[in-house]
Every structure is written in structure tokens, then in C-alpha cells.
Design a protein around this motif. Structure first.
Motif, short mmCIF file in Angstrom:
data_model
loop_
_atom_site.label_atom_id
_atom_site.label_comp_id
_atom_site.label_asym_id
_atom_site.label_seq_id
_atom_site.Cartn_x
_atom_site.Cartn_y
_atom_site.Cartn_z
N GLU A 152 39.08 34.81 44.01
CA GLU A 152 40.12 33.81 43.81
C GLU A 152 41.18 34.30 42.84
N THR A 186 32.36 38.67 43.11
CA THR A 186 32.12 37.24 43.03
C THR A 186 33.26 36.45 43.65
N THR A 187 32.96 35.18 43.93
CA THR A 187 33.98 34.29 44.47
C THR A 187 35.12 34.08 43.48
#
Length: 401
Positions: free
Chosen positions: A261, A256-257
Motif C-alpha cells: 500500500e 507485506t500488504t
């Protein structure tokens, strides 16, 4: 394009007079292997090469073996056979119904607190406040479980669990806010928050608003039967939840993003900020998720284990064992599962060493402490693999900040 009528530049090198003209394409230059680092040794092959490629698994295993070897010396010093002691320890933990239930009941919160330490590690934070966050979740579940005892059974359990998750997330977010706004190191703040949680909860259950005066020892009111999570045979309610969450966290970090991050900030927060990733936001999210998981562990510890009330010692050393589990798993969420099973079995089998064999149960604490020491130091990898040690990503990048 090159103008064919344009004369060649004066400084252009002229072709060698003896170079034969040919219309055939020029041969490609031979490929030269690229060396990643000057002076680096060639990659090993065979068994050593396999071990080097799998250091993330090999090093923790060797750390556990060394810890058990040192533990065997301590058991022998007490006048007992270490082989028989270990046999009885794991036989009780896995091959008896009561022992297996106790092992899995310990494994459930251990997976969750292991994840509570593993997630911040990805961001370069070292959360050692899992103990206080677990306690916050447990007292929240105890309060709601008794105060809202008139709710129907499924709803009461859901509300108690949700409140425990929120209490744990809130307690961890205090350290995150101190980190992002005032620059307070998370190791210091989480240690202090552990002590604050102990003091507040001790007041709440020892003559405070949550205390049960009918108990001979400081404790909260017991949650009603509607909120008690009885096991399915030897499988506690929280175990499938913990396993699913471990898989979900691994998927989140890798697919996932948000996971990208979190890991980008952990690797290089300056590059992450240059790329538009908010360090403050990711820190708050990571610590809130961490506290939520630890709070959930507190809820399960309260709702699925007799006497179903919050009392001193309910958290035991679960929060601190989560540090051992996360480091033993090398920060891998899926690795927390086998690590938690091992630690859970040792915790569940410790009374057997005392009552059946007369061995002091503190030997389990020594084993876990030695394991933590061994697995947290890079000495083992350097000693085994010499020059071929793979450079590992720093687990907690903010330690030196």
C-alpha cells in the motif's frame, strides 16, 4: 459454434482460388520482438549492459568517488597530501578501538534517521524533519530517564526508549496531519517543525523545567547509571537494533500488504485511491513510522554516549545526514546500512584531520554535501549511460504537487 448449413456472409472474404486445401494445422506466425517504446535504443550488452542494469548501485558509487575527488582538491589547496589525509581518516575510523567505537556509535542513529527518510520516500513524501524528530525523542528519553530514575534498570531503559519513540512519532505526525487535512507541503512543515523543536527544547534545558542548574552550560539532568547503555567492547547497544530494523523495514516494504500500500500510493496516489487504498491513512502511517525511528535514534544518542544528558548540539547534523544516507541508498532500507557506515566513519574521523594533520574538519561537511548533490541529480546517470539511462521512479513524488 458455426452452423454448417448456414450460408456464408456476403461480406466474408472468399479464400484465394489458388490456395491449396490442406488438413495440416496452420503454421504460427513468426514472433516479432516487442519494442517497449518507439525509437528506444536496443539494450546494451557487455560491461555497459551490466552497468545499466545496476545503475542503482553504480550511480551512488560514482557520486562518492567524484565527491572524494573534489575533496582531494580542497585538501591539496590547504597544503596537505589528500591520499595521506584519507588514509588517516579511515585508519582511525576502522583500525583503532576508539575510532571504531565512535564510528559504530555514529552509524547507529544514522541508520535510523536514514530509514526515517527512506520510508516516506516510498509514499512520495520527503521528510526532512528527521532532525526535529530525533531531538524530540532525545528530550523525551532525557525527561523520563531522570523523572523515573527509581525504576529498575531494564524497565527504566524500556520506558525511556518507548517514550522517545512516541515523541518522535508524534512530532512527525504533526506534519502528516497538516499534509492530509490542510494540504501543507511536508517539506515546509518539517522544516518549520525542526525550528520549533530547537526553540522548545532550548527553553526546557535553559532555565526551564528540565534544566540542570548545576551545569555551566544549558543541559538536562543526566540519566542515572541504570539507564546508561554501555557498549559491548566496540559494539554499541543500538547497532544490532538498527540493523534488525533496517532488515525489518525492507521485509515490510517488499513482503507485506502495508508495504504494498505504501509503495502503491507513492507510485500513483490516484490509482491507489481507486483501488481502495486510503492516501490519508498511508501518509499518517509512513510519517509516524518515520518519526518513531528518528525518535529512537535520539534515545540511543542520549543513553549510550557520555555525558548521558540532553544538551545543545547533541543531535549535531544527524537528522540532515539521514537525507544524504537515504538518497545515497536510493531509498533502499538495506542500502542505508553501508551508507550510514561511510558517513559515520567520516564523522568519526573528522577530528583526526584537524588535530593530527591540521586540516579543517569542515572538509567532511563539504564531502557529504557534494555527495548529496551528486546523488540527488540525474545528471550523472545521463552522462554515464547516455541514451541507456533507466527511467527511475521519482523519489519524492509530492515535490511538484
Amino acid at each position: 459454434m458455426v452452423d454448417p448449413d448456414r450460408p456464408p456472409a456476403k461480406d466474408a472474404p472468399s479464400p484465394a482460388p489458388d490456395a491449396p486445401a490442406s488438413d495440416a494445422p496452420a503454421k504460427a506466425a513468426p514472433t516479432v520482438p516487442v519494442v517497449a517504446e518507439r525509437g528506444a535504443p536496443p539494450p546494451p550488452t557487455g560491461l555497459l549492459g551490466f552497468l545499466v542494469r545496476h545503475q542503482a548501485i553504480v550511480v551512488p558509487l560514482i557520486a562518492v568517488v567524484l565527491a572524494f575527488a573534489i575533496g582531494a582538491i580542497l585538501i591539496r589547496a590547504q597544503g596537505f597530501n589528500p591520499t595521506y589525509a584519507y588514509q588517516r581518516l579511515f585508519t582511525h575510523s576502522f583500525l583503532t578501538e576508539s575510532g571504531l567505537l565512535a564510528t559504530l556509535q555514529k552509524t547507529t542513529p544514522l541508520i535510523l534517521v536514514g530509514l526515517a527518510v527512506a520510508i516516506p520516500l516510498k509514499v512520495g513524501l520527503f521528510n526532512i524533519g528527521g532532525q526535529g524528530q530525533l531531538m524530540a525523542g532525545g528530550i523525551g528519553a532525557a525527561w523520563v530517564g531522570y523523572a523515573m530514575r527509581d525504576l529498575p534498570a531494564p524497565l527504566l531503559v524500556i520506558v525511556a526508549v518507548v517514550v522517545a519513540v512516541l515523541f518522535g512519532a508524534m512530532w512527525a505526525s504533526i506534519a502528516a496531519l497538516l499534509k492530509t487535512t490542510r494540504g501543507v507541503h511536508e517539506v515546509i512543515s518539517t522544516i518549520m517543525l525542526n525550528s520549533i523543536a530547537v526553540g522548545i527544547i532550548d527553553w526546557l534545558i535553559n532555565g526551564g523545567p528540565l534544566s540542570d542548574p548545576g551545569q555551566p552550560f544549558p543541559a538536562s539532568h543526566a540519566v542515572p547509571e541504570a539507564a546508561r547503555l554501555d557498549p559491548f567492547g566496540v559494539i554499541p547497544w543500538g547497532l544490532p537494533v538498527a540493523l534488525i530494523l533496517a532488515v525489518a523495514v525492507a521485509w515490510m516494504l517488499g513482503r507485506t500488504t502495508l508495504g504494498f500500500e505504501l509503495q502503491t500510493v507513492g507510485r500513483n496516489k490516484f490509482a491507489a485511491g481507486y483501488a481502495g487504498i486510503s492516501t490519508t491513512r498511508t501518509t499518517l502511517i509512513a510519517m509516524a513510522m518515520s518519526g518513531a525511528l528518528a525518535g529512537l535514534a535520539g534515545a540511543f544518542e542520549l543513553l549510550q554516549i557520555e555525558p548521558w544528558r540532553y544538551q545543545n548540539g547533541i543531535a549535531g547534523s544527524l537528522g540532515f545526514d539521514g537525507i544524504t544516507i537515504a538518497l545515497l541508498a536510493r531509498g533502499n532500507p538495506l542500502g542505508t546500512i553501508p551508507a550510514a557506515i561511510l558517513v559515520g566513519a567520516m564523522r568519526a574521523g573528522a577530528p583526526t584531520l584537524q588535530f593530527e594533520l591540521g586540516i579543517r574538519p569542515e572538509v567532511v561537511d563539504v564531502l557529504l554535501a557534494i555527495t548529496l548533490l551528486m546523488v540527488s541529480l540525474p545528471v550523472i546517470a545521463k552522462w554515464i549511460f547516455r541514451r541507456h539511462t533507466v527511467k527511475q521512479t521519482q523519489l519524492a513524488g509530492s515535490w511538484g504537487a
